[in-house]
Design a protein around this motif. Structure first.
Motif, PDB file in Angstrom:
ATOM      1  N   GLN A 180       0.888  -1.133   0.087  1.00  0.00           N
ATOM      2  CA  GLN A 180      -0.137  -0.014   0.020  1.00  0.00           C
ATOM      3  C   GLN A 180       0.869   1.242  -0.322  1.00  0.00           C
ATOM      4  O   GLN A 180       0.701   2.228  -0.544  1.00  0.00           O
ATOM      5  N   TYR A 188       1.991   2.083  -3.358  1.00  0.00           N
ATOM      6  CA  TYR A 188       0.953   2.513  -4.298  1.00  0.00           C
ATOM      7  C   TYR A 188       0.612   4.084  -3.818  1.00  0.00           C
ATOM      8  O   TYR A 188       0.498   4.741  -4.671  1.00  0.00           O
ATOM      9  N   LEU A 189       0.737   4.361  -2.674  1.00  0.00           N
ATOM     10  CA  LEU A 189       0.468   5.671  -2.161  1.00  0.00           C
ATOM     11  C   LEU A 189       1.610   6.660  -2.829  1.00  0.00           C
ATOM     12  O   LEU A 189       1.270   7.675  -3.193  1.00  0.00           O
ATOM     13  N   ASP A 210       3.169   6.133  -5.379  1.00  0.00           N
ATOM     14  CA  ASP A 210       3.072   6.293  -6.874  1.00  0.00           C
ATOM     15  C   ASP A 210       1.761   7.047  -6.916  1.00  0.00           C
ATOM     16  O   ASP A 210       2.143   8.104  -8.081  1.00  0.00           O
ATOM     17  N   ALA A 211       0.986   7.179  -6.465  1.00  0.00           N
ATOM     18  CA  ALA A 211      -0.319   8.124  -6.567  1.00  0.00           C
ATOM     19  C   ALA A 211       0.208   9.539  -6.051  1.00  0.00           C
ATOM     20  O   ALA A 211      -0.224  10.409  -7.002  1.00  0.00           O
ATOM     21  N   GLN A 223       2.241  11.646  -8.831  1.00  0.00           N
ATOM     22  CA  GLN A 223       1.317  12.195 -10.057  1.00  0.00           C
ATOM     23  C   GLN A 223       0.710  13.572  -9.493  1.00  0.00           C
ATOM     24  O   GLN A 223       0.192  14.066 -10.730  1.00  0.00           O
ATOM     25  N   PRO A 280      -4.225   6.766   2.442  1.00  0.00           N
ATOM     26  CA  PRO A 280      -4.902   7.222   1.475  1.00  0.00           C
ATOM     27  C   PRO A 280      -5.621   8.580   1.542  1.00  0.00           C
ATOM     28  O   PRO A 280      -5.955   9.262   0.754  1.00  0.00           O
ATOM     29  N   VAL A 293      -3.272  11.473   0.605  1.00  0.00           N
ATOM     30  CA  VAL A 293      -3.161  11.627  -0.513  1.00  0.00           C
ATOM     31  C   VAL A 293      -4.429  12.050  -1.340  1.00  0.00           C
ATOM     32  O   VAL A 293      -4.416  12.773  -2.330  1.00  0.00           O
ATOM     33  N   SER A 294      -5.538  11.524  -1.059  1.00  0.00           N
ATOM     34  CA  SER A 294      -6.795  11.683  -1.504  1.00  0.00           C
ATOM     35  C   SER A 294      -7.234  13.333  -1.227  1.00  0.00           C
ATOM     36  O   SER A 294      -7.632  14.035  -2.134  1.00  0.00           O
ATOM     37  N   ALA A 314      -5.088  15.338  -3.604  1.00  0.00           N
ATOM     38  CA  ALA A 314      -5.552  15.539  -4.979  1.00  0.00           C
ATOM     39  C   ALA A 314      -6.728  16.511  -5.090  1.00  0.00           C
ATOM     40  O   ALA A 314      -7.050  17.496  -5.853  1.00  0.00           O
TER      41      ALA A 314
END
Length: 101
Positions: free
Chosen positions: A9, A12-13, A15-16, A19, A82, A85-86, A89
């Motif tokens: 995880q 994944y975070l 990587d997110a 972006q 998450p 990161v959310s 965004a």
């Protein structure tokens, strides 16, 4: 039987987060500095307050020398979640809307 592909995880975070332009990560959380005028700063700060409350993330916003500094604090463990990161965004989306008017 085929191989099972799993991702950690944290990877994944990370990587997110990669972006999201301009966000950096340190031991305290995520950081971003934006150039905004006073009215844009106020509007973005209001959005951040609402978003952070909904995501249960501690967000610090301050104004310094014509710049808006944002820090999204990670839990005491220092682990990226998450929610941070959310929230980053969502802040980017709000920033784009506010500055493209």
């Amino acid at each position: 039987m085929g191989a099972v592909w799993r991702r950690d995880q944290t990877d994944y975070l990370t990587d997110a987060l990669s972006q999201l332009t301009g966000w950096t990560r340190d031991l305290r959380g995520l950081r971003r500095t934006l150039t905004l005028d006073d009215s844009q700063h106020r509007e973005l700060a209001e959005h951040i307050t609402v978003y952070a409350d909904a995501a249960e993330v501690r967000a610090q916003v301050r104004r310094l020398d014509g710049h808006t500094q944002i820090q999204l604090c990670t839990p005491d463990s220092g682990t990226l979640t998450p929610n941070e990161v959310s929230l980053a965004a969502r802040i980017e989306a709000a920033y784009g809307e506010i500055t493209n008017r």
